[in-house]
Scaffold this active site. Structure first.
Site, PDB file in Angstrom:
ATOM      1  N   ASP A  13     -15.868   2.949 -10.378  1.00 51.47           N
ATOM      2  CA  ASP A  13     -14.497   2.425 -10.359  1.00 51.47           C
ATOM      3  C   ASP A  13     -14.133   1.683 -11.640  1.00 51.47           C
ATOM      4  O   ASP A  13     -13.337   0.742 -11.620  1.00 51.47           O
ATOM      5  CB  ASP A  13     -14.284   1.501  -9.137  1.00 51.47           C
ATOM      6  CG  ASP A  13     -14.586   2.222  -7.841  1.00 51.47           C
ATOM      7  OD1 ASP A  13     -14.299   3.428  -7.753  1.00 51.47           O
ATOM      8  OD2 ASP A  13     -15.131   1.575  -6.922  1.00 51.47           O
ATOM      9  N   LYS A  16     -12.514   5.560 -14.859  1.00 50.55           N
ATOM     10  CA  LYS A  16     -12.847   6.863 -15.477  1.00 50.55           C
ATOM     11  C   LYS A  16     -11.672   7.827 -15.368  1.00 50.55           C
ATOM     12  O   LYS A  16     -11.385   8.571 -16.308  1.00 50.55           O
ATOM     13  CB  LYS A  16     -14.087   7.470 -14.789  1.00 50.55           C
ATOM     14  CG  LYS A  16     -15.340   6.636 -14.938  1.00 50.55           C
ATOM     15  CD  LYS A  16     -16.503   7.242 -14.185  1.00 50.55           C
ATOM     16  CE  LYS A  16     -16.346   7.192 -12.675  1.00 50.55           C
ATOM     17  NZ  LYS A  16     -16.367   5.838 -12.094  1.00 50.55           N
ATOM     18  N   GLY A  40     -13.326   8.354  -6.163  1.00 52.11           N
ATOM     19  CA  GLY A  40     -11.880   8.159  -6.060  1.00 52.11           C
ATOM     20  C   GLY A  40     -11.394   7.743  -7.422  1.00 52.11           C
ATOM     21  O   GLY A  40     -11.723   6.668  -7.901  1.00 52.11           O
ATOM     22  N   HIS A  41     -10.672   8.644  -8.084  1.00 51.13           N
ATOM     23  CA  HIS A  41     -10.207   8.375  -9.440  1.00 51.13           C
ATOM     24  C   HIS A  41      -8.689   8.236  -9.425  1.00 51.13           C
ATOM     25  O   HIS A  41      -7.991   9.183  -9.094  1.00 51.13           O
ATOM     26  CB  HIS A  41     -10.652   9.501 -10.383  1.00 51.13           C
ATOM     27  CG  HIS A  41     -12.147   9.607 -10.506  1.00 51.13           C
ATOM     28  ND1 HIS A  41     -12.769  10.560 -11.266  1.00 51.13           N
ATOM     29  CD2 HIS A  41     -13.140   8.866  -9.977  1.00 51.13           C
ATOM     30  CE1 HIS A  41     -14.082  10.401 -11.193  1.00 51.13           C
ATOM     31  NE2 HIS A  41     -14.332   9.383 -10.404  1.00 51.13           N
ATOM     32  N   GLN A 224     -18.898   8.384 -10.007  1.00 55.50           N
ATOM     33  CA  GLN A 224     -19.878   7.312  -9.803  1.00 55.50           C
ATOM     34  C   GLN A 224     -20.229   6.680 -11.167  1.00 55.50           C
ATOM     35  O   GLN A 224     -19.372   6.650 -12.021  1.00 55.50           O
ATOM     36  CB  GLN A 224     -21.137   7.820  -9.062  1.00 55.50           C
ATOM     37  CG  GLN A 224     -20.883   8.142  -7.597  1.00 55.50           C
ATOM     38  CD  GLN A 224     -20.173   9.461  -7.404  1.00 55.50           C
ATOM     39  OE1 GLN A 224     -20.612  10.490  -7.860  1.00 55.50           O
ATOM     40  NE2 GLN A 224     -19.064   9.426  -6.709  1.00 55.50           N
TER      41      GLN A 224
HETATM   42  P1  GDP Z   1     -12.657   5.397 -11.366  1.00 54.80           P
HETATM   43  O1  GDP Z   1     -13.289   5.702 -10.062  1.00 54.80           O
HETATM   44  O2  GDP Z   1     -13.637   5.018 -12.414  1.00 54.80           O
HETATM   45  O3  GDP Z   1     -11.719   6.483 -11.828  1.00 54.80           O
HETATM   46  O4  GDP Z   1     -11.755   4.082 -11.124  1.00 54.80           O
HETATM   47  P2  GDP Z   1     -10.768   3.814  -9.885  1.00 54.80           P
HETATM   48  O5  GDP Z   1      -9.558   4.656 -10.060  1.00 54.80           O
HETATM   49  O6  GDP Z   1     -11.500   3.906  -8.593  1.00 54.80           O
HETATM   50  O7  GDP Z   1     -10.457   2.271 -10.090  1.00 54.80           O
HETATM   51  C1  GDP Z   1      -9.886   1.780 -11.266  1.00 54.80           C
HETATM   52  C2  GDP Z   1      -8.536   1.104 -10.938  1.00 54.80           C
HETATM   53  O8  GDP Z   1      -8.114   0.337 -12.032  1.00 54.80           O
HETATM   54  C3  GDP Z   1      -7.425   2.097 -10.666  1.00 54.80           C
HETATM   55  O9  GDP Z   1      -6.565   1.570  -9.690  1.00 54.80           O
HETATM   56  C4  GDP Z   1      -6.708   2.193 -12.017  1.00 54.80           C
HETATM   57  O10 GDP Z   1      -5.331   2.535 -11.893  1.00 54.80           O
HETATM   58  C5  GDP Z   1      -6.837   0.779 -12.518  1.00 54.80           C
HETATM   59  N1  GDP Z   1      -6.919   0.630 -13.971  1.00 54.80           N
HETATM   60  C6  GDP Z   1      -7.568   1.409 -14.877  1.00 54.80           C
HETATM   61  N2  GDP Z   1      -7.483   0.872 -16.116  1.00 54.80           N
HETATM   62  C7  GDP Z   1      -6.796  -0.287 -15.975  1.00 54.80           C
HETATM   63  C8  GDP Z   1      -6.412  -1.344 -16.894  1.00 54.80           C
HETATM   64  O11 GDP Z   1      -6.714  -1.321 -18.090  1.00 54.80           O
HETATM   65  N3  GDP Z   1      -5.705  -2.402 -16.358  1.00 54.80           N
HETATM   66  C9  GDP Z   1      -5.386  -2.486 -15.032  1.00 54.80           C
HETATM   67  N4  GDP Z   1      -4.701  -3.546 -14.604  1.00 54.80           N
HETATM   68  N5  GDP Z   1      -5.722  -1.504 -14.167  1.00 54.80           N
HETATM   69  C10 GDP Z   1      -6.427  -0.443 -14.619  1.00 54.80           C
HETATM   70  P1  IMO Z   2     -16.082   6.623  -8.439  1.00 59.99           P
HETATM   71  O1  IMO Z   2     -16.258   7.996  -9.041  1.00 59.99           O
HETATM   72  C1  IMO Z   2     -17.905   3.216  -6.452  1.00 59.99           C
HETATM   73  C2  IMO Z   2     -21.297   4.054  -3.819  1.00 59.99           C
HETATM   74  C3  IMO Z   2     -21.077   3.793  -2.347  1.00 59.99           C
HETATM   75  C4  IMO Z   2     -22.472   3.412  -1.927  1.00 59.99           C
HETATM   76  C5  IMO Z   2     -23.349   4.344  -2.771  1.00 59.99           C
HETATM   77  C6  IMO Z   2     -23.809   5.602  -2.036  1.00 59.99           C
HETATM   78  O2  IMO Z   2     -14.751   6.379  -7.837  1.00 59.99           O
HETATM   79  O3  IMO Z   2     -16.509   5.573  -9.412  1.00 59.99           O
HETATM   80  P2  IMO Z   2     -22.571   7.826  -1.297  1.00 59.99           P
HETATM   81  O4  IMO Z   2     -21.402   8.038  -0.379  1.00 59.99           O
HETATM   82  O5  IMO Z   2     -22.361   8.324  -2.690  1.00 59.99           O
HETATM   83  O6  IMO Z   2     -23.865   8.297  -0.715  1.00 59.99           O
HETATM   84  O7  IMO Z   2     -22.715   6.220  -1.398  1.00 59.99           O
HETATM   85  O8  IMO Z   2     -22.563   4.706  -3.887  1.00 59.99           O
HETATM   86  N1  IMO Z   2     -20.304   4.959  -4.441  1.00 59.99           N
HETATM   87  C7  IMO Z   2     -19.318   4.534  -5.240  1.00 59.99           C
HETATM   88  N2  IMO Z   2     -18.950   3.290  -5.592  1.00 59.99           N
HETATM   89  N3  IMO Z   2     -17.254   4.284  -6.954  1.00 59.99           N
HETATM   90  C8  IMO Z   2     -17.635   5.524  -6.626  1.00 59.99           C
HETATM   91  O9  IMO Z   2     -17.121   6.637  -7.212  1.00 59.99           O
HETATM   92  C9  IMO Z   2     -18.690   5.708  -5.699  1.00 59.99           C
HETATM   93  N4  IMO Z   2     -19.286   6.787  -5.142  1.00 59.99           N
HETATM   94  C10 IMO Z   2     -20.292   6.308  -4.391  1.00 59.99           C
HETATM   95  O10 IMO Z   2     -20.150   2.759  -2.139  1.00 59.99           O
HETATM   96  O11 IMO Z   2     -22.754   2.099  -2.309  1.00 59.99           O
HETATM   97 MG    MG Z   3     -13.203   5.104  -8.068  1.00 60.58          MG
END
Ligand code: GDP
Ligand code: IMO
Ligand code: MG
Length: 428
Positions: A13, A16, A40-41, A224
């Site tokens: 999270d 990415k 979840g991106h 991840q």
């Molecule tokens: P990922 O799984 O690595 O793609 O990240 P997620 O989407 O799960 O979580 C990142 C969150 O941070 C999302 O809600 C993005 O919209 C938000 N985000 C990403 N870059 C920035 C930033 O520079 N500032 C803020 N405030 N939010 C950001």
């Molecule tokens: P993105 O791509 C954050 C974590 C789960 C759990 C562990 C194992 O959005 O960064 P799983 O269901 O993969 O067997 O769970 O990994 N986990 C993540 N945490 N972001 C993710 O993906 C994750 N995908 C798995 O919360 O601790």
């Molecule tokens: Mg994510």
């Protein structure tokens, strides 16, 4: 023939999806190489639309790039079809999707086992996303998995399912007192997915080799992150694949010699979902503050993310492990308004200071952070686009991150939007 890998440098999270989308307009292929719909991106496009992508590569939101789901991914076909339909309804051209015939399928028994095993683990649970990821990779390694290509041969699909369920149904029923999975109903269900997925299935490695030979740019989008890597992360509190840069070659079929750049994405602080050690975790008001201001709730499960300060030991580890050439620091805007901003520069483990990742799980569980306090800043930085636009103390914070990681910080995120970035070095 440049292949670029983009990975998460923490526990997931990091943003990415946003960074992939940011450069998606300049690449020819965007490839997911590991994980499944545990990811979840989130991407916010310039017109303010928000997309949450789980299996589809985040490059999907640009019209030019081919989008590829590689062999290293585990696919829940029902979830993928919902995602394809959802994107198509919002005007995204999904005909560019290619799915590897070698990718493994998440089957109903994987989801059932993931949930029931977690329940039985009780306080020792991993805190998985419950999507069947671990059991699907488990069957793959045990050579009992069912692959995307099996959807194209109903006889094989049934035979493989009979073999794996002969054992897994016993486990579900006799060990965990759950309902057995019905072979006929599952074959019938998966054959309906087969019809719809057929046009997308191809030998994606051939496609990528050809693209690379023609000088096209391939972006390998990690899901991840480093500390969730099965071999290099905080085992057993990890996911069941290799999200690190090495995993990109295996999960996409791209040779290591094709990789010219590794982009590491890290938040300006740290979050983690699920169980497992997290040295800089905050249990006080600062932790609540980071969760609230940073909106730290899971994109996939909606769970509260655990929050903590930036951990430079993790960043250095991720840099060396992945060979990060460019670091992207996201969410710096979230840190505005703090008197001081701590950075964890080392750990104390059983009375000794170390600035390296401890060798054993027990030591990492015992690691307490040693902080360096940097002065904070009060300004709203969301409009900053050049490094000089940032307050001096925010610049210092980034420079210190850079120094401790041992690689350059090329981009600093100051908001969720595609263009809300301070660009120091262009990524492509
Ligand atoms: P990922 O799984 O690595 O793609 O990240 P997620 O989407 O799960 O979580 C990142 C969150 O941070 C999302 O809600 C993005 O919209 C938000 N985000 C990403 N870059 C920035 C930033 O520079 N500032 C803020 N405030 N939010 C950001
Ligand atoms: P993105 O791509 C954050 C974590 C789960 C759990 C562990 C194992 O959005 O960064 P799983 O269901 O993969 O067997 O769970 O990994 N986990 C993540 N945490 N972001 C993710 O993906 C994750 N995908 C798995 O919360 O601790
Ligand atoms: Mg994510």
């Amino acid at each position: 023939m440049p292949a670029i890998v983009l990975i998460g440098a923490q526990w997931g999270d990091e943003g990415k999806g946003k960074v992939t989308d940011m450069i998606g307009g300049d690449v020819d292929y965007v490839v997911r190489y590991s994980g499944g719909n545990n990811a979840g991106h989130t991407v916010v496009t310039p017109d303010g639309q928000k997309f949450a992508l789980h299996l589809m590569p985040s490059g999907a939101l640009w019209p030019n790039a081919a989008i590829v789901i590689g062999n290293g991914v585990v696919i829940d076909p029902k979830v993928l079809l919902i995602e394809i339909d959802g994107l198509a309804e919002r005007g995204v051209d999904v005909s560019r999707l290619m799915i590897s015939g070698d990718a493994h399928l998440i089957m109903p028994h994987h989801r059932a086992l993931d949930r029931v095993v977690e329940r039985y683990l009780g306080s020792s649970r991993i805190g998985t996303t419950g999507r069947g990821i671990g059991p699907a990779y488990g069957d793959k390694v045990a050579r009992m998995g069912i692959r995307v290509q099996d959807l194209l041969d109903p006889g094989i699909l049934r035979k493989k399912l009979e073999i794996v369920l002969r054992e897994r149904n016993q486990v579900l029923f006799k060990v965990y007192n759950r309902k057995e999975i019905d072979v006929d109903a599952t074959v019938e269900e998966y054959l309906t997915y087969a019809e719809r997925l057929r046009p997308y299935i191809t030998d994606t490695r051939q496609v990528l080799w050809k693209g690379l030979e023609e000088g096209r740019t391939v972006l390998l989008e990690g899901a991840q992150a480093t500390m969730l890597d099965m071999d290099h992360g905080t085992y057993p509190f990890v996911t069941s694949s290799n999200p690190t840069a090495g995993g990109a070659c295996v999960g996409a079929g791209v040779p290591p010699t094709a990789i010219t750049q590794v982009i590491g994405v890290t938040k300006a602080y740290t979050t983690r979902v699920g169980s497992g050690p997290f040295p800089t975790e905050l249990f006080d008001d600062f932790g609540v503050h980071l969760r609230k201001v940073g909106r730290e709730y899971g994109t996939t499960t909606g769970r509260e993310r655990r929050t903590g300060w930036y951990d430079a030991v993790v960043a250095k580890y991720a840099t060396r492990l992945n060979g990060i050439t460019d670091l992207v620091v996201t969410k710096l805007d979230v840190l505005s308004g703090l008197e001081t901003v701590p950075i964890c520069v080392a750990y104390e483990v059983d009375g000794k200071r170390t600035d390296e990742m401890p060798m054993t799980q027990t030591e990492f569980h015992h690691a307490t952070p040693i902080y360096e306090e940097l002065p904070g800043w009060w300004e709203d930085i969301s409009k900053a686009r050049a490094f000089g636009d940032l307050p001096a103390n925010a610049q210092r914070y980034i420079e210190r991150i850079e120094e401790l990681a041992g690689t350059r910080v090329s981009i600093v995120g100051v908001g969720p939007g595609r263009d809300e970035n301070v660009v120091r070095h262009s990524l492509l």
